[in-house]
Design a protein around this motif. Structure first.
Motif, short mmCIF file in Angstrom:
data_model
loop_
_atom_site.label_atom_id
_atom_site.label_comp_id
_atom_site.label_asym_id
_atom_site.label_seq_id
_atom_site.Cartn_x
_atom_site.Cartn_y
_atom_site.Cartn_z
N CYS A 59 0.86 -1.18 0.00
CA CYS A 59 0.00 0.00 0.00
C CYS A 59 0.89 1.23 0.00
O CYS A 59 1.96 1.24 0.62
CB CYS A 59 -0.90 -0.03 1.24
N ASN A 115 -10.87 0.20 6.92
CA ASN A 115 -10.20 -1.09 7.12
C ASN A 115 -9.13 -1.00 8.20
O ASN A 115 -9.15 -1.76 9.16
CB ASN A 115 -9.65 -1.64 5.80
N SER A 119 -3.94 2.29 5.92
CA SER A 119 -4.45 2.11 4.56
C SER A 119 -4.60 3.46 3.88
O SER A 119 -5.29 4.35 4.39
CB SER A 119 -5.79 1.39 4.59
N ASP A 167 -10.87 0.85 -1.88
CA ASP A 167 -10.01 0.83 -3.06
C ASP A 167 -10.87 0.43 -4.26
O ASP A 167 -11.58 -0.57 -4.22
CB ASP A 167 -8.89 -0.19 -2.80
#
Length: 264
Positions: A59, A115, A119, A167
């Motif tokens: 990420c 999440n 992230s 995403d």
């Protein structure tokens, strides 16, 4: 050497076919000790820090922060899904269908699902999206941490949360894998595009091997025998990127804090 593509819920058979094709491309480039099978790491941060890491996907936010100096960026895939353009991607904002007509500022005081805090797509992209609408550093009344985009979608669909940023590539696959959940959801927009999920290798990977990895990935995009796998995985290209391309992830997060947006 260790390899994984752990970030997206790709169709398993297509991922297996793509890896075998990429394995052949890596072999042709003279890369040694390429594993025949991809790993399925449970602890991603530990996996990304493995000294024998040959290739993985990470990420952008941790690459620009926690993993700074510990990995090298190889590049990023292009994905043919809404919210992506070339090597950039964004997050789609998901709410329940009955709230689909509401503009984003109307979710002030709502409950968000994220999440996890490291992230880019599920946490930092959402923070950037609501920062200008915050009051006294706050926008949401509560933020629930789900552990995964899939779980964030379920929380919104089940009424435990009101909005989540997913995403856009994950959302594409999840909407097909969990049609019942997504039948209750609607996307109300996209966040600002950012560099797509980085393909990485260990900091100790020699420059010649890094260059060979980039050539192998580029070749996998053109390999005629991988057309079906690439189509199923929505992979449409590959761009060489470097760590400097991901500094925007850390700098944007720092700017949100500097502008007064409180941590969630």
């Amino acid at each position: 050497m260790r390899c994984a593509l752990p970030m997206y819920p790709f169709p398993a058979a297509s991922l297996d076919q793509f890896w075998h094709g990429l394995f052949d491309c890596m072999q042709r480039e003279g890369i040694a000790d390429v594993p025949h099978q991809l790993e399925q790491p449970q602890d991603l941060l530990q996996h990304w820090q493995e000294p024998g890491l040959l290739l993985s996907q990470a990420c952008g936010y941790p690459v620009s922060t926690l993993l700074h100096g510990q990995v090298q960026v190889v590049g990023a895939f292009h994905f043919d899904v809404p919210g992506c353009e070339q090597a950039n991607y964004s997050s789609s904002l998901w709410v329940r269908k009955e709230d689909a007509a509401k503009p984003l500022p109307a979710f002030h005081g709502a409950v968000a699902a994220c999440n996890e805090r490291h992230s880019q797509s599920g946490y930092h992209a959402l923070r950037s999206a609501v920062a200008r609408f915050a009051s006294d550093g706050r926008f949401f009344s509560e933020v629930l941490f789900s552990g995964a985009h899939r779980q964030s979608a379920r929380l919104v669909a089940g009424g435990k949360a009101d909005i989540a940023a997913l995403d856009c590539v994950s959302a594409y696959f999840l909407s097909r894998q969990e049609p019942e959940v997504f039948s209750r959801l609607a996307a109300i927009g996209f966040t600002t595009p950012m560099p797509g999920l980085p393909l990485i290798t260990a900091s100790a990977t020699p420059p010649a091997v890094l260059a060979a990895l980039r050539r192998a990935l580029a070749a996998s995009i053109e390999a005629p025998g991988l057309e079906h796998a690439r189509s199923a995985m929505r992979i449409s290209g590959f761009s060489v990127l470097g760590e400097q391309d991901y500094r925007i992830c850390a700098s944007k997060a720092e700017q949100n804090l500097a502008d007064g947006l409180a941590d969630w």
